[in-house]
Design a protein around this motif. Sequence first.
Motif, PDB file in Angstrom:
ATOM      1  N   GLY A 198      85.293  29.450  64.723  1.00 47.63           N
ATOM      2  CA  GLY A 198      85.517  30.203  65.939  1.00 47.63           C
ATOM      3  C   GLY A 198      86.922  30.754  66.057  1.00 47.63           C
ATOM      4  N   LEU A 199      87.452  30.760  67.277  1.00 48.63           N
ATOM      5  CA  LEU A 199      88.781  31.307  67.529  1.00 48.63           C
ATOM      6  C   LEU A 199      89.840  30.597  66.697  1.00 48.63           C
ATOM      7  CD1 LEU A 199      90.672  33.179  69.144  1.00 48.63           C
ATOM      8  CD2 LEU A 199      90.794  31.373  70.887  1.00 48.63           C
ATOM      9  N   GLY A 200      89.714  29.281  66.531  1.00 47.85           N
ATOM     10  CA  GLY A 200      90.699  28.533  65.751  1.00 47.85           C
ATOM     11  C   GLY A 200      90.810  29.040  64.326  1.00 47.85           C
ATOM     12  N   LEU A 201      89.677  29.315  63.697  1.00 52.65           N
ATOM     13  CA  LEU A 201      89.685  29.828  62.328  1.00 52.65           C
ATOM     14  C   LEU A 201      90.262  31.245  62.291  1.00 52.65           C
ATOM     15  CD1 LEU A 201      89.032  29.667  59.346  1.00 52.65           C
ATOM     16  CD2 LEU A 201      86.648  30.253  59.886  1.00 52.65           C
ATOM     17  N   VAL A 202      89.917  32.066  63.265  1.00 51.38           N
ATOM     18  CA  VAL A 202      90.479  33.427  63.316  1.00 51.38           C
ATOM     19  C   VAL A 202      91.997  33.358  63.475  1.00 51.38           C
ATOM     20  CG1 VAL A 202      90.415  35.659  64.491  1.00 51.38           C
ATOM     21  CG2 VAL A 202      88.330  34.318  64.284  1.00 51.38           C
ATOM     22  N   LEU A 203      92.486  32.435  64.288  1.00 51.15           N
ATOM     23  CA  LEU A 203      93.930  32.250  64.436  1.00 51.15           C
ATOM     24  C   LEU A 203      94.563  31.786  63.130  1.00 51.15           C
ATOM     25  CD1 LEU A 203      94.063  30.600  67.966  1.00 51.15           C
ATOM     26  CD2 LEU A 203      95.198  32.725  67.314  1.00 51.15           C
ATOM     27  N   ALA A 204      93.891  30.883  62.420  1.00 47.97           N
ATOM     28  CA  ALA A 204      94.417  30.415  61.141  1.00 47.97           C
ATOM     29  C   ALA A 204      94.558  31.581  60.162  1.00 47.97           C
ATOM     30  CB  ALA A 204      93.503  29.338  60.564  1.00 47.97           C
ATOM     31  N   ARG A 205      93.546  32.451  60.108  1.00 46.04           N
ATOM     32  CA  ARG A 205      93.635  33.630  59.235  1.00 46.04           C
ATOM     33  C   ARG A 205      94.825  34.506  59.629  1.00 46.04           C
ATOM     34  NH1 ARG A 205      87.544  34.894  60.599  1.00 46.04           N
ATOM     35  NH2 ARG A 205      86.420  33.611  59.070  1.00 46.04           N
ATOM     36  N   THR A 206      94.990  34.705  60.951  1.00 44.69           N
ATOM     37  CA  THR A 206      96.031  35.612  61.440  1.00 44.69           C
ATOM     38  C   THR A 206      97.417  35.054  61.135  1.00 44.69           C
ATOM     39  OG1 THR A 206      94.519  36.264  63.218  1.00 44.69           O
ATOM     40  CG2 THR A 206      96.801  36.929  63.442  1.00 44.69           C
ATOM     41  N   THR A 263      83.356  35.067  69.530  1.00 44.21           N
ATOM     42  CA  THR A 263      83.764  34.222  68.405  1.00 44.21           C
ATOM     43  C   THR A 263      82.564  33.646  67.662  1.00 44.21           C
ATOM     44  OG1 THR A 263      83.828  32.214  69.748  1.00 44.21           O
ATOM     45  CG2 THR A 263      85.845  33.543  69.670  1.00 44.21           C
ATOM     46  N   GLY A 264      81.362  33.704  68.277  1.00 44.44           N
ATOM     47  CA  GLY A 264      80.184  33.067  67.702  1.00 44.44           C
ATOM     48  C   GLY A 264      80.026  31.623  68.113  1.00 44.44           C
ATOM     49  N   SER A 265      80.904  31.134  68.995  1.00 37.28           N
ATOM     50  CA  SER A 265      80.919  29.708  69.334  1.00 37.28           C
ATOM     51  C   SER A 265      79.812  29.293  70.294  1.00 37.28           C
ATOM     52  CB  SER A 265      82.272  29.330  69.941  1.00 37.28           C
ATOM     53  OG  SER A 265      82.491  30.044  71.143  1.00 37.28           O
ATOM     54  N   ALA A 298      79.412  37.385  64.525  1.00 31.70           N
ATOM     55  CA  ALA A 298      80.660  36.625  64.664  1.00 31.70           C
ATOM     56  C   ALA A 298      80.485  35.190  64.193  1.00 31.70           C
ATOM     57  CB  ALA A 298      81.124  36.651  66.121  1.00 31.70           C
ATOM     58  N   ALA A 299      79.327  34.588  64.485  1.00 27.24           N
ATOM     59  CA  ALA A 299      79.061  33.213  64.064  1.00 27.24           C
ATOM     60  C   ALA A 299      79.074  33.095  62.545  1.00 27.24           C
ATOM     61  CB  ALA A 299      77.726  32.738  64.626  1.00 27.24           C
ATOM     62  N   ALA A 300      78.459  34.075  61.872  1.00 30.59           N
ATOM     63  CA  ALA A 300      78.433  34.055  60.403  1.00 30.59           C
ATOM     64  C   ALA A 300      79.837  34.218  59.834  1.00 30.59           C
ATOM     65  CB  ALA A 300      77.504  35.151  59.900  1.00 30.59           C
ATOM     66  N   LYS A 301      80.623  35.081  60.457  1.00 34.03           N
ATOM     67  CA  LYS A 301      81.961  35.374  59.959  1.00 34.03           C
ATOM     68  C   LYS A 301      82.924  34.222  60.210  1.00 34.03           C
ATOM     69  CE  LYS A 301      85.588  38.888  60.320  1.00 34.03           C
ATOM     70  NZ  LYS A 301      85.988  40.154  61.003  1.00 34.03           N
ATOM     71  N   ASN A 302      82.712  33.504  61.323  1.00 33.07           N
ATOM     72  CA  ASN A 302      83.716  32.528  61.781  1.00 33.07           C
ATOM     73  C   ASN A 302      83.264  31.081  61.627  1.00 33.07           C
ATOM     74  OD1 ASN A 302      85.452  34.648  62.488  1.00 33.07           O
ATOM     75  ND2 ASN A 302      84.446  34.868  64.481  1.00 33.07           N
ATOM     76  N   ASN A 303      82.373  30.831  60.653  1.00 40.51           N
ATOM     77  CA  ASN A 303      82.031  29.466  60.242  1.00 40.51           C
ATOM     78  C   ASN A 303      81.310  28.685  61.330  1.00 40.51           C
ATOM     79  OD1 ASN A 303      81.971  27.480  58.249  1.00 40.51           O
ATOM     80  ND2 ASN A 303      83.932  26.578  58.853  1.00 40.51           N
ATOM     81  N   GLU A 304      80.585  29.366  62.225  1.00 45.14           N
ATOM     82  CA  GLU A 304      79.868  28.681  63.297  1.00 45.14           C
ATOM     83  C   GLU A 304      78.488  28.204  62.855  1.00 45.14           C
ATOM     84  OE1 GLU A 304      80.924  27.729  66.104  1.00 45.14           O
ATOM     85  OE2 GLU A 304      82.726  28.921  66.543  1.00 45.14           O
TER      86      GLU A 304
END
Length: 341
Positions: free
Chosen positions: A48-56, A221-223, A334-340
């Motif tokens: 979710g958002l946490g993983l997107v933040l890690a990428r950023t 985020t897909g969460s 978004a769920a597929a992209k963000n490991n949900e």
Amino acid sequence: MMNTKTKNKWLLAGAGLGGLFLFRSFKRNKREFSFKDRTVLITGGSRGLGLVLARTFAEQGAKIAICSRTQDQLDTARAELEAGGATVLAFNCDVADQEQVKTMIAEIKERLGPVEVLINNAGVISAGPLEEMDVPDFEEAMNIHYWGALYTMLEVIPDMKARGEGRIVNIASIGGKISVPHLVPYSGSKFALVGMSEGFRAELCKYGLYVTTINPGLMRTGSARNAFVKGQHEKEYTAFALLDANPLISLAAEDAARKIVDAARYGKAEETLGLNAKLMSALHGLFPGTVTDLLCVINQFLPEPGGIGKERVRGYESETPLTQSILNAPNRKAAAKNNEY
């Protein structure tokens, strides 16, 4: 024509306004914080958002530490970030357990260096009518959103104070400004986090530590599929998912992450994400009673108690034809992209 006295007043007002802008620009530039080679800890960073933040943050050249309670998601997130060239540590850690937090942060310090940027993102959502909520629902939300954030802050602040700099970002919610029906444990705990975050900022600024409170509205985020739902769970999940999926009222996760990173960079006090969230927050600030009464009306249209009652299941266990339709396609993407998954 404008007389001399009036003209001088306008000139003075213009000069004052210009001076204010210059001061704000100076303050912003003075606080600017580079993330290159910094150690960044993101709780709830495996999806979710946490993983997107890690990428950023990884794109900014930071060294990344993430934690989660779900090992397979941690493994997937770490592999993805490492494949992109990031330096990554991943920890199976429950932030509601102070000893686990102490152990994790000590290991981060040993292997990557002291945590210089802390992102408190770990969270839990239980959606359903108040009648179906139990005390453990409230305890769990407080343990993760409030106590978990406190434990991590207490561990990283001494080193930040010794260096005379640091960034702490607490991911709260618009639900921490306006209490939302059917999300009472979540909103109550986020209110507590907002209060703690603002108080920490007030006391830590003098040491060069800037604590930022983030209040996101709805995000794609897909969460939603990993949220807990109670009562008439299929109806609860359908409403939750379709609101999240609507691009007219929700914010893309990547846009949210960029705004959060920017807020951390410049040590902003607070950032509310999403036009709808900003409007609702402003309206609530002016007319809190009116907004609460409006939510009373909205609550009349939400699912009644019943269904599975106080039992809770995940969103992905509550799929309906609507959540599997094109209306929810942005969430599924978004769920597929963000490991949900």
